[in-house]
Design a protein around this motif. Structure first.
Motif, PDB file in Angstrom:
ATOM      1  N   UNK A 101       0.800  -1.223   0.000  1.00  0.00           N
ATOM      2  CA  UNK A 101       0.000   0.000   0.000  1.00  0.00           C
ATOM      3  C   UNK A 101       0.834   1.276   0.000  1.00  0.00           C
ATOM      4  N   UNK A 102       2.154   1.158   0.164  1.00  0.00           N
ATOM      5  CA  UNK A 102       3.014   2.335   0.228  1.00  0.00           C
ATOM      6  C   UNK A 102       3.939   2.483  -0.974  1.00  0.00           C
ATOM      7  N   UNK A 103       3.858   1.573  -1.912  1.00  0.00           N
ATOM      8  CA  UNK A 103       4.759   1.632  -3.068  1.00  0.00           C
ATOM      9  C   UNK A 103       3.978   1.445  -4.363  1.00  0.00           C
ATOM     10  N   UNK A 104       4.636   1.744  -5.473  1.00  0.00           N
ATOM     11  CA  UNK A 104       3.995   1.563  -6.775  1.00  0.00           C
ATOM     12  C   UNK A 104       3.533   0.122  -6.940  1.00  0.00           C
ATOM     13  N   UNK A 105       2.402  -0.033  -7.598  1.00  0.00           N
ATOM     14  CA  UNK A 105       1.926  -1.360  -7.953  1.00  0.00           C
ATOM     15  C   UNK A 105       3.013  -2.080  -8.767  1.00  0.00           C
ATOM     16  N   UNK A 106       3.140  -3.391  -8.585  1.00  0.00           N
ATOM     17  CA  UNK A 106       4.189  -4.119  -9.286  1.00  0.00           C
ATOM     18  C   UNK A 106       4.008  -4.012 -10.803  1.00  0.00           C
ATOM     19  N   UNK A 107       2.784  -3.973 -11.283  1.00  0.00           N
ATOM     20  CA  UNK A 107       2.554  -3.841 -12.726  1.00  0.00           C
ATOM     21  C   UNK A 107       3.038  -2.475 -13.201  1.00  0.00           C
ATOM     22  N   UNK A 108       2.912  -1.469 -12.348  1.00  0.00           N
ATOM     23  CA  UNK A 108       3.448  -0.152 -12.659  1.00  0.00           C
ATOM     24  C   UNK A 108       4.972  -0.171 -12.595  1.00  0.00           C
ATOM     25  N   UNK A 109       5.533  -0.772 -11.555  1.00  0.00           N
ATOM     26  CA  UNK A 109       6.985  -0.863 -11.422  1.00  0.00           C
ATOM     27  C   UNK A 109       7.618  -1.534 -12.638  1.00  0.00           C
ATOM     28  N   UNK A 110       6.932  -2.512 -13.200  1.00  0.00           N
ATOM     29  CA  UNK A 110       7.456  -3.270 -14.335  1.00  0.00           C
ATOM     30  C   UNK A 110       6.994  -2.692 -15.671  1.00  0.00           C
ATOM     31  N   UNK A 111       6.559  -1.430 -15.642  1.00  0.00           N
ATOM     32  CA  UNK A 111       6.165  -0.675 -16.842  1.00  0.00           C
ATOM     33  C   UNK A 111       5.079  -1.399 -17.635  1.00  0.00           C
ATOM     34  N   UNK A 112       4.189  -2.044 -16.898  1.00  0.00           N
ATOM     35  CA  UNK A 112       3.035  -2.749 -17.459  1.00  0.00           C
ATOM     36  C   UNK A 112       3.437  -3.801 -18.487  1.00  0.00           C
ATOM     37  N   UNK A 113       4.543  -4.465 -18.191  1.00  0.00           N
ATOM     38  CA  UNK A 113       5.017  -5.588 -19.003  1.00  0.00           C
ATOM     39  C   UNK A 113       4.454  -6.865 -18.385  1.00  0.00           C
ATOM     40  N   UNK A 146       2.618 -12.241   0.261  1.00  0.00           N
ATOM     41  CA  UNK A 146       1.533 -11.270   0.469  1.00  0.00           C
ATOM     42  C   UNK A 146       1.212 -10.609  -0.871  1.00  0.00           C
ATOM     43  N   UNK A 147      -0.071 -10.597  -1.213  1.00  0.00           N
ATOM     44  CA  UNK A 147      -0.540  -9.969  -2.458  1.00  0.00           C
ATOM     45  C   UNK A 147      -1.457  -8.811  -2.086  1.00  0.00           C
ATOM     46  N   UNK A 148      -1.207  -7.646  -2.670  1.00  0.00           N
ATOM     47  CA  UNK A 148      -2.009  -6.455  -2.407  1.00  0.00           C
ATOM     48  C   UNK A 148      -3.263  -6.488  -3.264  1.00  0.00           C
ATOM     49  N   UNK A 149      -4.405  -6.116  -2.669  1.00  0.00           N
ATOM     50  CA  UNK A 149      -5.672  -6.188  -3.404  1.00  0.00           C
ATOM     51  C   UNK A 149      -5.526  -5.479  -4.759  1.00  0.00           C
ATOM     52  N   UNK A 150      -6.013  -6.114  -5.802  1.00  0.00           N
ATOM     53  CA  UNK A 150      -5.952  -5.524  -7.136  1.00  0.00           C
ATOM     54  C   UNK A 150      -4.710  -5.892  -7.912  1.00  0.00           C
ATOM     55  N   UNK A 151      -3.647  -6.306  -7.223  1.00  0.00           N
ATOM     56  CA  UNK A 151      -2.448  -6.747  -7.941  1.00  0.00           C
ATOM     57  C   UNK A 151      -2.773  -7.955  -8.800  1.00  0.00           C
ATOM     58  N   UNK A 152      -3.728  -8.761  -8.340  1.00  0.00           N
ATOM     59  CA  UNK A 152      -4.091  -9.965  -9.085  1.00  0.00           C
ATOM     60  C   UNK A 152      -4.845  -9.657 -10.372  1.00  0.00           C
ATOM     61  N   UNK A 153      -5.282  -8.407 -10.561  1.00  0.00           N
ATOM     62  CA  UNK A 153      -5.984  -8.023 -11.802  1.00  0.00           C
ATOM     63  C   UNK A 153      -5.244  -6.900 -12.525  1.00  0.00           C
ATOM     64  N   UNK A 154      -3.948  -6.768 -12.267  1.00  0.00           N
ATOM     65  CA  UNK A 154      -3.084  -5.817 -12.979  1.00  0.00           C
ATOM     66  C   UNK A 154      -3.438  -4.357 -12.704  1.00  0.00           C
ATOM     67  N   UNK A 155      -3.917  -4.038 -11.516  1.00  0.00           N
ATOM     68  CA  UNK A 155      -4.139  -2.631 -11.205  1.00  0.00           C
ATOM     69  C   UNK A 155      -2.826  -1.880 -11.332  1.00  0.00           C
ATOM     70  N   UNK A 156      -2.901  -0.697 -11.943  1.00  0.00           N
ATOM     71  CA  UNK A 156      -1.701   0.081 -12.240  1.00  0.00           C
ATOM     72  C   UNK A 156      -2.031   1.557 -12.119  1.00  0.00           C
ATOM     73  N   UNK A 157      -1.012   2.379 -12.086  1.00  0.00           N
ATOM     74  CA  UNK A 157      -1.216   3.827 -11.991  1.00  0.00           C
ATOM     75  C   UNK A 157      -0.095   4.551 -12.732  1.00  0.00           C
ATOM     76  N   UNK A 158       0.214   4.075 -13.939  1.00  0.00           N
ATOM     77  CA  UNK A 158       1.273   4.694 -14.734  1.00  0.00           C
ATOM     78  C   UNK A 158       0.984   6.184 -14.913  1.00  0.00           C
TER      79      UNK A 158
END
Length: 620
Positions: free
Chosen positions: A439-451, A470-482
């Motif tokens: 909850x305090x860092x960029x979404x992993x999909x964002x960190x990986x430039x939506x690759x 641990x999986x953050x809610x929404x990470x399982x559906x590619x939530x991003x904030x590029x």
């Protein structure tokens, strides 16, 4: 004469009532306790105008009043009790007297502990945690979106506003959480944050004993805990020992002159967490790290004050006992007084020996993380009692590995391999919590430039390496904030949690194909992991990426019952020579990919790892 007598009596009774009404209890905490606790001691904080002028008396079998402590502020007293093993659950009166006469009384209740309370099993490496920011997950009860008397109102248009997610929303969607294979639920703080604005995150507590009314009630929280328990989902409470909110009720009437650190005025922490081990650290830098405030709205509590220390320990145990928790995530673990944190953790673990607590030490330096884990032998002699920590070094190394040019020397999975090798620093690396994001860092999909290829590799690694995922809610559906680093954006609303949402990730309605594929990918791995004993407690052997090419990483998890080979390949098709892994393969002839179901022949000497794929092979 008769009228004069009535008037005289009226004045007498009015005066007597005024005298009796002179005192009242505004706060008495904890408001209830339990018989049968391992620690028989209980300290009550009592707050009310001039309450120190009174003397408490208790007459109840098994309860002894040991001591009454008065402090600088006459509006406080602290009552020390001993609750004998023979004490029975029940109610009794605490009578407060002045000059031998009753001034007021308070009905206190001792409760029976749940039968399995002391033996509850905390989260462990058989679990996969699902992390939820409750305001942003699901709005199950719109009637509590805004609450009279609480300043921060519902405003879903504001990234930092209250969006209305609540306890009922989580209860309504426990079926989704269970179906996805998550076995533990870590929820960001839901304790009252009655702050003027931006209070949705929960980290500025204004009443340590009350759930925030915009999330529900204490009873609703217990309902969530019970509903989780029925599904075999462990509930983990997010707690804060370092600071409170500037609108906490005691901020208007502090008990002592040292209740807070830098009580005379805001002084920010220097965030130099290395002072815990730095042999050259100055006393000034050390003090500023531990005693400095995060921000002006989060006063730093002084745990060296013995009344504050006891208050915080008892509050923690109260919530564990009340809700039947199976774990705690402790915010900003290295910032409170470190000796208090050892006492706090020991007190909780003594009461609940099979419990688990994970601390947040946000650094990419594994030596600083390892310092805080139980059984770690530290150079300065510090002894911690903390079982688990968040593995920020592994998270950072994974993201950097996937984003680097793997064809360059030392890059690619070499970065992750070298970080994993630092596990020798930890007393128990298997009890670390690993995570792609939070909850305090960029979404992993964002960190990986939506690759999406990199995303799948990241998730596969986190669900198969040692530790507790641990999986953050929404990470399982590619939530991003590029395009934005706003915390409000990375904590965006989960689609389908609000009436009228066009996309519903709970049902799949309107979810795009790639997001649905990611959801299925996560679901398959998490549910498989439930019974994968090699992934839970099995040994880990990894093999260094070969030469200049850091594009692939191979490791094995194995125990007496199961052997799993994990191949992560971010480059082109990669031919693997099985003889390189003979020490672990040891005659295995076939591997079945958990994700695709495809079988791989291990007798041919080589097999090809497909480009950009993660293979999780069960070997036979």
């Amino acid at each position: 004469m008769k009228n004069s007598l009535i008037l005289l009596l009226s004045f007498f009774f009015m005066g007597h009532m005024a005298s009796a009404a002179k005192y009242q209890i505004d706060h008495l905490e904890p408001s209830t306790w339990w018989v049968g606790m391992k620690n028989p001691k209980l300290q009550l904080l009592v707050h009310g105008e001039n309450i120190s002028e009174l003397r408490p008396e208790i007459k109840y079998d098994g309860v002894t009043l040991d001591q009454v402590s008065l402090v600088e502020n006459p509006n406080y007293m602290f009552i020390d009790l001993t609750i004998a093993e023979s004490a029975k659950a029940g109610k009794f009166e605490i009578v407060f007297t002045k000059s031998g006469k009753k001034a007021l009384s308070y009905t206190y209740e001792l409760l029976d502990r749940a039968k399995d309370s002391a033996d509850r099993i905390g989260f462990n490496n058989t679990d996969v945690m699902y992390l939820i920011t409750p305001d942003r997950f699901a709005n199950g009860d719109p009637s509590n979106d805004s609450v009279d008397g609480m300043a921060d109102k519902y405003n879903r248009e504001d990234d930092y506003g209250r969006h209305g997610g609540d306890i009922q929303g989580m209860i309504d969607h426990l079926d989704y959480i269970e179906d996805m294979g998550y076995t533990a639920l870590w929820v960001n703080p839901m304790i009252e944050n009655d702050m003027p604005s931006s209070s949705y995150h929960g980290y500025a507590i204004t009443d340590f004993y009350q759930v925030d009314a915009r999330f529900g009630s204490n009873e609703d929280y217990k309902k969530l805990a019970d509903a989780c328990d029925e599904r075999g989902i462990k509930l983990i409470m997010d707690m804060i020992m370092n600071h409170c909110g500037s609108e906490h009720w005691w901020m208007k009437d502090l008990p002592t002159s040292d209740w807070l650190n830098f009580q005379d005025g805001f002084k920010p922490t220097n965030h130099k967490r290395s002072v815990t081990q730095d042999p050259y650290a100055s006393k000034a830098d050390t003090k500023l790290h531990f005693d400095g405030w995060f921000v002006e709205t989060m006063p730093d509590m002084n745990q060296r004050n013995p009344f504050m220390a006891t208050y915080l320990i008892q509050n923690t145990i109260w919530w564990v006992e009340y809700a039947g928790l199976e774990g705690i995530r402790m915010d900003t673990y290295p910032y409170p007084d470190q000796h208090f944190m050892a006492d706090w953790t020991e007190a909780v673990m003594t009461e609940y020996p099979e419990f688990n607590i994970v601390g947040e030490e946000w650094t990419t330096n594994p030596a600083l993380v390892a310092y805080w884990q139980r059984d770690k032998k530290n150079a300065n002699g510090y002894t911690s009692e903390l079982p688990s920590l968040m593995d920020f070094p592994i998270q950072d190394a994974l993201a950097k590995s996937l984003n680097s040019d793997h064809t360059q020397w030392g890059q690619g999975f070499n970065l992750l391999y070298e970080m994993q090798a630092n596990d020798f620093l930890y007393a128990d690396p298997y009890n670390l919590v690993v995570f792609p994001d939070n909850h305090d860092m960029d979404r992993i999909y964002t960190q990986l430039e939506e690759d999406y290829t990199k995303y799948k590799l990241a998730i596969a690694y986190m669900l198969t390496t040692r530790g507790i995922p641990q999986i953050y809610y929404g990470t399982e559906i590619l939530m991003s904030h590029m395009g934005t680093s706003s915390h409000g954006a990375l904590r965006a609303d989960f689609p389908g949690g609000w009436e009228g949402d066009k996309v519903n990730a709970f049902t799949g309605e309107g979810l795009d194909a790639k997001a649905k594929e990611a959801q299925d990918f996560n679901k398959k791995l998490t549910n498989w992991r439930k019974t994968a004993t090699a992934i839970h407690d099995g040994k880990l052997t990894h093999f260094a990426p070969a030469g200049m090419d850091g594009g692939s990483y191979v490791y094995f998890r194995y125990d007496d019952n199961q052997k799993v080979m994990v191949v992560l390949n971010m480059g082109e098709d990669k031919e693997l020579y099985l003889a390189d892994y003979a020490e672990v393969l040891d005659g295995e002839t076939k591997g079945t990919d958990v994700i695709s179901g495809k079988e791989f022949d291990l007798t041919a000497g080589t097999f090809t790892a497909p480009a950009g794929e993660a293979l999780v092979l069960e070997l036979k």
